[in-house]
Design a protein around this motif. Structure first.
Motif, PDB file in Angstrom:
ATOM      1  N   ALA A 171       0.974  -1.367  -0.079  1.00  0.00           N
ATOM      2  CA  ALA A 171      -0.003   0.084   0.007  1.00  0.00           C
ATOM      3  C   ALA A 171       0.996   1.164  -0.094  1.00  0.00           C
ATOM      4  O   ALA A 171       0.441   2.182  -0.612  1.00  0.00           O
ATOM      5  CB  ALA A 171      -0.932   0.174   1.312  1.00  0.00           C
ATOM      6  N   VAL A 172       1.987   1.110   0.510  1.00  0.00           N
ATOM      7  CA  VAL A 172       2.843   2.385   1.007  1.00  0.00           C
ATOM      8  C   VAL A 172       3.564   2.485  -0.683  1.00  0.00           C
ATOM      9  O   VAL A 172       3.476   3.842  -1.141  1.00  0.00           O
ATOM     10  CB  VAL A 172       3.969   2.165   1.854  1.00  0.00           C
ATOM     11  CG1 VAL A 172       4.917   3.104   1.861  1.00  0.00           C
ATOM     12  CG2 VAL A 172       3.275   2.258   3.128  1.00  0.00           C
ATOM     13  N   SER A 173       4.088   1.488  -1.152  1.00  0.00           N
ATOM     14  CA  SER A 173       4.827   1.613  -2.438  1.00  0.00           C
ATOM     15  C   SER A 173       3.668   2.034  -3.478  1.00  0.00           C
ATOM     16  O   SER A 173       4.048   2.959  -4.361  1.00  0.00           O
ATOM     17  CB  SER A 173       5.343   0.277  -3.003  1.00  0.00           C
ATOM     18  OG  SER A 173       4.264  -0.520  -3.084  1.00  0.00           O
ATOM     19  N   GLU A 174       2.520   1.648  -3.455  1.00  0.00           N
ATOM     20  CA  GLU A 174       1.242   2.337  -4.442  1.00  0.00           C
ATOM     21  C   GLU A 174       1.020   3.671  -4.256  1.00  0.00           C
ATOM     22  O   GLU A 174       0.752   4.324  -5.155  1.00  0.00           O
ATOM     23  CB  GLU A 174       0.101   1.488  -4.173  1.00  0.00           C
ATOM     24  CG  GLU A 174       0.219   0.066  -4.779  1.00  0.00           C
ATOM     25  CD  GLU A 174      -1.226  -0.601  -4.397  1.00  0.00           C
ATOM     26  OE1 GLU A 174      -2.280  -0.072  -4.610  1.00  0.00           O
ATOM     27  OE2 GLU A 174      -1.063  -2.012  -5.056  1.00  0.00           O
ATOM     28  N   ALA A 175       1.148   4.417  -2.946  1.00  0.00           N
ATOM     29  CA  ALA A 175       0.874   5.647  -2.631  1.00  0.00           C
ATOM     30  C   ALA A 175       1.954   6.518  -3.202  1.00  0.00           C
ATOM     31  O   ALA A 175       1.783   7.519  -3.736  1.00  0.00           O
ATOM     32  CB  ALA A 175       0.649   5.832  -1.126  1.00  0.00           C
ATOM     33  N   ILE A 176       3.123   5.972  -3.191  1.00  0.00           N
ATOM     34  CA  ILE A 176       4.548   6.849  -3.530  1.00  0.00           C
ATOM     35  C   ILE A 176       4.254   6.764  -5.132  1.00  0.00           C
ATOM     36  O   ILE A 176       4.697   7.688  -5.776  1.00  0.00           O
ATOM     37  CB  ILE A 176       5.409   6.033  -2.978  1.00  0.00           C
ATOM     38  CG1 ILE A 176       5.522   6.336  -1.314  1.00  0.00           C
ATOM     39  CG2 ILE A 176       6.912   6.939  -3.624  1.00  0.00           C
ATOM     40  CD1 ILE A 176       6.936   5.633  -0.762  1.00  0.00           C
ATOM     41  N   ALA A 177       3.822   5.633  -5.836  1.00  0.00           N
ATOM     42  CA  ALA A 177       4.072   5.384  -7.119  1.00  0.00           C
ATOM     43  C   ALA A 177       2.907   6.342  -7.675  1.00  0.00           C
ATOM     44  O   ALA A 177       3.176   6.915  -8.771  1.00  0.00           O
ATOM     45  CB  ALA A 177       3.624   4.039  -7.411  1.00  0.00           C
ATOM     46  N   ALA A 178       1.606   6.620  -7.014  1.00  0.00           N
ATOM     47  CA  ALA A 178       0.730   7.266  -7.559  1.00  0.00           C
ATOM     48  C   ALA A 178       1.142   9.015  -7.387  1.00  0.00           C
ATOM     49  O   ALA A 178       0.987   9.731  -8.420  1.00  0.00           O
ATOM     50  CB  ALA A 178      -0.335   7.623  -6.708  1.00  0.00           C
ATOM     51  N   GLU A 181      11.072  -1.612   2.595  1.00  0.00           N
ATOM     52  CA  GLU A 181      10.404  -2.715   1.476  1.00  0.00           C
ATOM     53  C   GLU A 181       9.647  -1.946   0.324  1.00  0.00           C
ATOM     54  O   GLU A 181       9.889  -2.381  -0.693  1.00  0.00           O
ATOM     55  CB  GLU A 181       9.622  -3.682   2.371  1.00  0.00           C
ATOM     56  CG  GLU A 181       8.772  -4.506   1.354  1.00  0.00           C
ATOM     57  CD  GLU A 181       9.527  -5.643   0.692  1.00  0.00           C
ATOM     58  OE1 GLU A 181       9.146  -6.019  -0.277  1.00  0.00           O
ATOM     59  OE2 GLU A 181      10.929  -5.598   0.954  1.00  0.00           O
ATOM     60  N   ALA A 182       8.927  -0.908   0.919  1.00  0.00           N
ATOM     61  CA  ALA A 182       8.137  -0.403  -0.172  1.00  0.00           C
ATOM     62  C   ALA A 182       9.167   0.428  -1.285  1.00  0.00           C
ATOM     63  O   ALA A 182       9.028   0.536  -2.384  1.00  0.00           O
ATOM     64  CB  ALA A 182       7.262   0.930   0.552  1.00  0.00           C
ATOM     65  N   LEU A 183      10.125   1.206  -0.803  1.00  0.00           N
ATOM     66  CA  LEU A 183      11.193   1.597  -1.408  1.00  0.00           C
ATOM     67  C   LEU A 183      11.859   0.660  -2.407  1.00  0.00           C
ATOM     68  O   LEU A 183      12.459   0.737  -3.645  1.00  0.00           O
ATOM     69  CB  LEU A 183      12.311   2.323  -0.729  1.00  0.00           C
ATOM     70  CG  LEU A 183      11.730   3.790  -0.074  1.00  0.00           C
ATOM     71  CD1 LEU A 183      12.840   4.259   0.834  1.00  0.00           C
ATOM     72  CD2 LEU A 183      11.239   4.702  -1.316  1.00  0.00           C
ATOM     73  N   ARG A 184      12.048  -0.626  -1.781  1.00  0.00           N
ATOM     74  CA  ARG A 184      12.807  -1.582  -2.649  1.00  0.00           C
ATOM     75  C   ARG A 184      11.971  -2.246  -3.699  1.00  0.00           C
ATOM     76  O   ARG A 184      12.397  -2.361  -4.764  1.00  0.00           O
ATOM     77  CB  ARG A 184      12.942  -2.971  -1.572  1.00  0.00           C
ATOM     78  CG  ARG A 184      13.675  -3.921  -2.233  1.00  0.00           C
ATOM     79  CD  ARG A 184      13.715  -5.254  -1.339  1.00  0.00           C
ATOM     80  NE  ARG A 184      12.419  -5.797  -1.429  1.00  0.00           N
ATOM     81  CZ  ARG A 184      11.736  -6.494  -2.356  1.00  0.00           C
ATOM     82  NH1 ARG A 184      12.413  -6.815  -3.459  1.00  0.00           N
ATOM     83  NH2 ARG A 184      10.642  -6.931  -2.200  1.00  0.00           N
ATOM     84  N   GLN A 185      10.631  -2.098  -3.440  1.00  0.00           N
ATOM     85  CA  GLN A 185       9.510  -2.633  -4.540  1.00  0.00           C
ATOM     86  C   GLN A 185       9.520  -1.421  -5.613  1.00  0.00           C
ATOM     87  O   GLN A 185       9.493  -1.932  -6.889  1.00  0.00           O
ATOM     88  CB  GLN A 185       8.337  -2.620  -3.961  1.00  0.00           C
ATOM     89  CG  GLN A 185       7.847  -3.813  -3.073  1.00  0.00           C
ATOM     90  CD  GLN A 185       6.542  -3.888  -2.354  1.00  0.00           C
ATOM     91  OE1 GLN A 185       5.706  -3.100  -2.799  1.00  0.00           O
ATOM     92  NE2 GLN A 185       6.348  -4.851  -1.411  1.00  0.00           N
TER      93      GLN A 185
END
Length: 254
Positions: free
Chosen positions: A24-31, A63-67
């Motif tokens: 969820a964090v990686s998706e928010a940053i990607a947005a 982990e979100a940044l790694r993704q």
């Protein structure tokens, strides 16, 4: 990059209940990357700042940044702040590259996929005719003429032409998809260029097909553009794959 409480938050920090918080964090940053709140080259907040913003632990932020790094959206380096990368089709291009080099079967399948995709692209390009894309196609045709008989130069111009056609649609997601298919185009073009029977007339016929496609798109002739794509792929398939031989499945088989 601390978040100023008086400004709109950089991320939508309210998270749904996800299977994994890092997703969820990686998706928010990607947005934030896709809608331009974080521009290419901008530094991302630190792991600690991301953790505070989302109310998560540092390992989850890491982990979100790694993704995001694995997806090719950010650049990370030990001891340095993560930065946003230009959003391109590069990650998909790597995947297709592995696939099409594994066997002739995968290459045929990928080129068939590309044919279907580019039929729709030609239709939309002829309807929208984005000026930047048309200019790129025109320059690519000039470069094809200049690169007759030079496989590497000709292939580069061919790839630029099809990227220009994608840009002529004005659709950023289509541009990314075509960038992702460059490995497919490169492999087919190299097969085409390696034919021992390849003549100057063959090269010139390829350029004419591109010129006809460009003209149809530039003139807004939608059905003609689609027909030009079909004609182009029919000729390219026959010429390119005959060099590999019928039934030759390459080093990795089908």
């Amino acid at each position: 990059m601390p978040v100023d409480s008086t400004e709109k938050p950089l991320f939508a920090s309210k998270l749904d209940a996800p299977p994994r918080l890092a997703d969820a964090v990686s998706e928010a940053i990607a947005a934030a990357l896709f809608d331009g709140r974080i521009a290419t080259g901008d530094p991302l907040p630190s792991e600690g700042e991301i953790a505070r913003e989302f109310g998560i632990s540092k390992p989850i932020a890491r982990e979100a940044l790694r993704q995001l790094s694995g997806a090719g959206l950010i650049q990370t380096q030990q001891g340095k702040v993560a930065r946003a990368k230009a959003i391109t089709g590069e990650p998909l291009d790597r995947i297709y590259g592995y696939a099409v080099r594994s066997s002739l079967t995968r290459l045929r399948e990928a080129n068939e996929m590309r044919h279907l995709v580019e039929t729709g692209i030609a239709r939309l390009a002829a309807e929208r005719r984005d000026a930047e894309g048309l200019a790129m196609m025109e320059e690519a045709v000039r470069e094809m003429h200049a690169g007759l008989g030079e496989p590497d130069r000709f292939t580069a111009a061919d790839i630029a032409f099809h990227l220009g056609m994608a840009m002529a649609t004005g659709n950023a997601m289509i541009r990314m998809q075509v960038e992702g298919m460059r490995s497919v185009q490169r492999e087919v073009s190299e097969l085409f260029s390696r034919r021992s029977s390849r003549t100057r007339a063959d090269w010139q016929a390829t350029v004419r097909r591109h010129e006809d496609l460009l003209a149809a798109i530039r003139d807004g002739e939608v059905e003609a553009a689609v027909q030009m794509v079909d004609r182009h792929y029919e000729a390219a398939d026959i010429a390119s794959f005959e060099v590999a031989g019928e039934g030759d499945e390459g080093p990795a088989g089908g």
